[in-house]
Scaffold this motif. Structure first.
Motif, mmCIF file in Angstrom:
data_model
loop_
_atom_site.group_PDB
_atom_site.id
_atom_site.type_symbol
_atom_site.label_atom_id
_atom_site.label_comp_id
_atom_site.label_asym_id
_atom_site.label_seq_id
_atom_site.Cartn_x
_atom_site.Cartn_y
_atom_site.Cartn_z
ATOM 1 N N TYR A 35 -17.732 0.150 -9.432
ATOM 2 C CA TYR A 35 -16.392 -0.417 -9.600
ATOM 3 C C TYR A 35 -15.342 0.699 -9.594
ATOM 4 C CZ TYR A 35 -12.302 -2.416 -11.897
ATOM 5 O OH TYR A 35 -11.014 -2.793 -12.200
ATOM 6 N N PHE A 36 -15.557 1.740 -10.414
ATOM 7 C CA PHE A 36 -14.588 2.836 -10.497
ATOM 8 C C PHE A 36 -14.487 3.597 -9.174
ATOM 9 C CE2 PHE A 36 -15.061 2.842 -15.291
ATOM 10 C CZ PHE A 36 -13.753 2.475 -15.523
ATOM 11 N N LYS A 37 -15.623 3.807 -8.517
ATOM 12 C CA LYS A 37 -15.623 4.504 -7.229
ATOM 13 C C LYS A 37 -14.754 3.755 -6.217
ATOM 14 C CE LYS A 37 -16.982 6.455 -3.320
ATOM 15 N NZ LYS A 37 -16.482 7.757 -2.860
ATOM 16 N N THR A 38 -14.943 2.434 -6.138
ATOM 17 C CA THR A 38 -14.182 1.624 -5.190
ATOM 18 C C THR A 38 -12.710 1.531 -5.578
ATOM 19 O OG1 THR A 38 -16.182 0.309 -4.808
ATOM 20 C CG2 THR A 38 -14.092 -0.607 -4.016
ATOM 21 N N TYR A 39 -12.446 1.318 -6.866
ATOM 22 C CA TYR A 39 -11.064 1.170 -7.330
ATOM 23 C C TYR A 39 -10.262 2.454 -7.093
ATOM 24 C CZ TYR A 39 -7.076 0.454 -10.441
ATOM 25 O OH TYR A 39 -5.805 0.352 -10.953
ATOM 26 N N HIS A 40 -10.869 3.591 -7.359
ATOM 27 C CA HIS A 40 -10.169 4.859 -7.166
ATOM 28 C C HIS A 40 -10.028 5.222 -5.691
ATOM 29 C CE1 HIS A 40 -11.448 6.128 -11.500
ATOM 30 N NE2 HIS A 40 -10.348 5.404 -11.489
ATOM 31 N N THR A 41 -10.855 4.604 -4.846
ATOM 32 C CA THR A 41 -10.780 4.871 -3.412
ATOM 33 C C THR A 41 -9.726 4.010 -2.728
ATOM 34 O OG1 THR A 41 -13.133 5.493 -3.335
ATOM 35 C CG2 THR A 41 -12.072 4.911 -1.241
ATOM 36 N N VAL A 42 -9.690 2.699 -3.049
ATOM 37 C CA VAL A 42 -8.784 1.782 -2.357
ATOM 38 C C VAL A 42 -7.690 1.216 -3.258
ATOM 39 C CG1 VAL A 42 -10.617 1.152 -0.755
ATOM 40 C CG2 VAL A 42 -10.245 -0.246 -2.793
ATOM 41 N N HIS A 43 -7.788 1.471 -4.586
ATOM 42 C CA HIS A 43 -6.759 1.038 -5.558
ATOM 43 C C HIS A 43 -6.530 -0.476 -5.535
ATOM 44 C CE1 HIS A 43 -5.948 5.281 -6.148
ATOM 45 N NE2 HIS A 43 -5.781 5.417 -4.837
ATOM 46 N N SER A 44 -7.629 -1.222 -5.539
ATOM 47 C CA SER A 44 -7.540 -2.685 -5.560
ATOM 48 C C SER A 44 -8.600 -3.235 -6.508
ATOM 49 C CB SER A 44 -7.747 -3.265 -4.160
ATOM 50 O OG SER A 44 -7.905 -4.671 -4.217
ATOM 51 N N PHE A 47 -10.780 -5.919 -4.636
ATOM 52 C CA PHE A 47 -11.768 -5.365 -3.707
ATOM 53 C C PHE A 47 -12.879 -4.647 -4.461
ATOM 54 C CE2 PHE A 47 -13.381 -2.203 -0.638
ATOM 55 C CZ PHE A 47 -13.746 -3.072 0.391
ATOM 56 N N ALA A 48 -12.527 -3.976 -5.563
ATOM 57 C CA ALA A 48 -13.540 -3.314 -6.382
ATOM 58 C C ALA A 48 -14.505 -4.343 -6.958
ATOM 59 C CB ALA A 48 -12.883 -2.520 -7.508
ATOM 60 N N GLY A 49 -13.968 -5.486 -7.402
ATOM 61 C CA GLY A 49 -14.818 -6.563 -7.892
ATOM 62 C C GLY A 49 -15.696 -7.131 -6.795
ATOM 63 N N ALA A 229 -14.113 -8.820 -15.817
ATOM 64 C CA ALA A 229 -12.837 -9.071 -16.484
ATOM 65 C C ALA A 229 -12.500 -7.984 -17.488
ATOM 66 C CB ALA A 229 -12.856 -10.439 -17.174
ATOM 67 N N VAL A 230 -13.515 -7.393 -18.117
ATOM 68 C CA VAL A 230 -13.264 -6.339 -19.105
ATOM 69 C C VAL A 230 -12.610 -5.109 -18.457
ATOM 70 C CG1 VAL A 230 -14.314 -4.717 -20.725
ATOM 71 C CG2 VAL A 230 -15.005 -7.113 -20.748
ATOM 72 N N PRO A 231 -13.227 -4.496 -17.419
ATOM 73 C CA PRO A 231 -12.545 -3.356 -16.794
ATOM 74 C C PRO A 231 -11.221 -3.745 -16.128
ATOM 75 C CG PRO A 231 -14.474 -3.983 -15.507
ATOM 76 C CD PRO A 231 -14.552 -4.727 -16.805
ATOM 77 N N ALA A 232 -11.133 -4.987 -15.624
ATOM 78 C CA ALA A 232 -9.863 -5.437 -15.037
ATOM 79 C C ALA A 232 -8.782 -5.515 -16.109
ATOM 80 C CB ALA A 232 -10.049 -6.798 -14.376
ATOM 81 N N GLY A 340 -28.891 -13.379 -11.484
ATOM 82 C CA GLY A 340 -28.194 -12.195 -11.008
ATOM 83 C C GLY A 340 -27.288 -12.493 -9.825
ATOM 84 N N SER A 341 -27.744 -13.359 -8.920
ATOM 85 C CA SER A 341 -26.909 -13.743 -7.776
ATOM 86 C C SER A 341 -25.666 -14.479 -8.252
ATOM 87 C CB SER A 341 -27.708 -14.625 -6.812
ATOM 88 O OG SER A 341 -28.824 -13.925 -6.292
ATOM 89 N N ALA A 342 -25.866 -15.373 -9.223
ATOM 90 C CA ALA A 342 -24.730 -16.098 -9.782
ATOM 91 C C ALA A 342 -23.766 -15.146 -10.478
ATOM 92 C CB ALA A 342 -25.214 -17.168 -10.754
ATOM 93 N N ALA A 343 -24.317 -14.137 -11.183
ATOM 94 C CA ALA A 343 -23.472 -13.165 -11.859
ATOM 95 C C ALA A 343 -22.664 -12.344 -10.858
ATOM 96 C CB ALA A 343 -24.325 -12.239 -12.728
ATOM 97 N N SER A 344 -23.273 -12.042 -9.734
ATOM 98 C CA SER A 344 -22.570 -11.288 -8.701
ATOM 99 C C SER A 344 -21.426 -12.106 -8.107
ATOM 100 C CB SER A 344 -23.549 -10.876 -7.601
ATOM 101 O OG SER A 344 -24.572 -10.063 -8.128
ATOM 102 N N VAL A 345 -21.677 -13.390 -7.883
ATOM 103 C CA VAL A 345 -20.606 -14.274 -7.414
ATOM 104 C C VAL A 345 -19.512 -14.353 -8.474
ATOM 105 C CG1 VAL A 345 -20.023 -16.643 -6.786
ATOM 106 C CG2 VAL A 345 -22.138 -15.608 -5.940
ATOM 107 N N GLY A 346 -19.935 -14.417 -9.750
ATOM 108 C CA GLY A 346 -18.972 -14.454 -10.843
ATOM 109 C C GLY A 346 -18.112 -13.205 -10.888
ATOM 110 N N ALA A 347 -18.731 -12.038 -10.647
ATOM 111 C CA ALA A 347 -17.972 -10.783 -10.630
ATOM 112 C C ALA A 347 -16.974 -10.778 -9.474
ATOM 113 C CB ALA A 347 -18.929 -9.600 -10.513
ATOM 114 N N TRP A 348 -17.398 -11.266 -8.332
ATOM 115 C CA TRP A 348 -16.533 -11.337 -7.151
ATOM 116 C C TRP A 348 -15.339 -12.250 -7.431
ATOM 117 C CZ3 TRP A 348 -18.387 -13.760 -1.870
ATOM 118 C CH2 TRP A 348 -17.353 -13.668 -0.942
#
Length: 395
Positions: A35-44, A47-49, A229-232, A340-348
């Protein structure tokens, strides 16, 4: 306390826990690190989620395939293939900077995830007798949760340091050391897959398994939204440094909950404990949407963690009781695939909802998912009656 000391005295228990811990620590780091790698790369945030969710769903969907390999070939060969592949994929991901390549790397990384926890859970049956299984599962859950405490704290510190690339590099080293160490243990080599009987039905033909899969989808969606939602929330409120602390508080309470569950006597069967604790979990999670990233989120998150820690222990007992013979790894693997698949959809979805509306809206959906889960389990208790005896399976 003496009951837990007794578990550690069984040959193979201390070495399995110590050998696998670095890999479990890496698992605690990878989601937030990505999450941090993506957020710091594209600042979104959205998209990080999305990238974190894609990685999670890629790993979840293929979990059942890896578990089948364990039930067919044993543990050593799958571990020695997937561990180096996963460690290498993390290093490659660290040098990716475009959106397209981040998506591709996250997808491939999930597919290469080694079956660390899938290997450890079946090993406990070869280490401890049936009467100590609940305590063994409590210890194992506590160790895994400890990794989720240290993992987010460590990856947050490294990701926000002067050398953010060190976060994923550290993760890669830990997964390699822990995974290879686990594959070299004598208990891992000696483990043999269960032999299926000719009359044993398939996993999906067991009504209790189907019920738990439906419940897992609902809980997975809520859990995924909470995790993103916590890091967001901390990013929006400009208190990113609290991210690891919030997760750590919840995880510490989860450890306490798991250890308390292990001390519950045999008079409370896995099914009764599972259902009663579910009600408590739903109750303490109701105020979650009214929290802010500070003491209130830590307090409610801690109470939720306390009940979740206990629930994980009882959940493992219930699965062990209702699963068909010959599915020691694949039954749990399918459960983790679904949840886990449901959790990934939830994160997205959670990343998008947090940006479009509010992280608190995601928290409300998390609480709602637990309430729905309570209703599903309460209505379908009869399908889980095999878990209404202490210790679960007897075959």
């Amino acid at each position: 306390m003496r009951e837990y000391v007794r578990v550690f005295r069984y040959p193979g228990a201390p070495s399995m826990i110590l050998a696998s811990f670095p890999a479990r620590l890496a698992y605690g780091m990878i989601g937030l690190g990505l999450y941090f790698k993506t957020y710091h790369t594209v600042h979104s945030i959205a998209f990080a989620g999305f990238v974190a969710g894609l990685n999670g769903i890629s790993g979840s969907i293929t979990t059942s395939l890896r578990s089948k390999l364990l039930d067919k070939f044993g543990m050593r060969t799958p571990l020695r293939f997937f561990v180096p592949a996963y460690a290498s994929s993390i290093l490659v991901l660290n040098f990716v900077h475009s959106r397209g390549l981040l998506v591709l790397a996250a997808l491939l990384l999930g597919m290469a995830a080694p079956p660390i926890n899938l290997s450890i859970r079946p090993l406990w049956r070869n280490i401890v007798p049936q009467e100590d299984m609940r305590r063994a599962l409590a210890i194992d859950t506590s160790v895994m949760t400890t990794a989720t405490i240290l993992g987010p704290v460590l990856v947050t510190y490294l990701s926000l340091s002067k050398h953010p690339a060190s976060a994923l590099i550290t993760c890669s080293v830990l997964i390699f050391v822990g995974g290879i160490s686990l594959s070299m243990l004598a208990i891992t080599k000696q483990w043999k897959p269960e032999v299926k009987s000719g009359t044993e039905v398939g996993i999906f033909r067991v009504p209790g398994i189907r019920l738990l899969m439906i419940e897992g989808i609902i809980i997975g969606l809520g859990a995924g939204m909470f995790q993103i939602a916590v890091p967001a929330f901390t990013s929006i409120r400009h208190v990113e440094h609290l991210t690891g602390t919030i997760f750590a508080v919840s995880s510490v309470c989860s450890i306490i909950g798991a250890l308390l569950a292990g001390l519950i006597g045999k008079r409370l069967t896995p099914l009764k404990a599972f259902v009663r604790n579910y009600y408590l979990w739903a109750l303490v999670g109701l105020p979650l949407c009214f929290t802010t990233p500070g003491w209130s989120l830590m307090l409610i998150g801690g109470l939720v963690g306390l009940t979740v820690g206990s629930q994980q222990v009882f959940y493992l007992e219930v699965i062990e009781a209702v699963r068909p013979k010959g599915t020691a790894a694949s039954a749990l693997g399918w459960m983790w695939t679904v949840e886990g698949s449901a959790a990934s959809v939830g994160a997205w979805v959670g990343g998008s909802l947090s940006q479009a509306f509010s992280p608190q809206f995601c928290f409300a959906l998390t609480s709602a998912s637990v309430v729905i889960g309570v209703v599903i389990v309460h209505k379908g208790q009869a399908l889980l009656k095999a878990a209404d005896t202490f210790g679960g399976r007897t075959d």
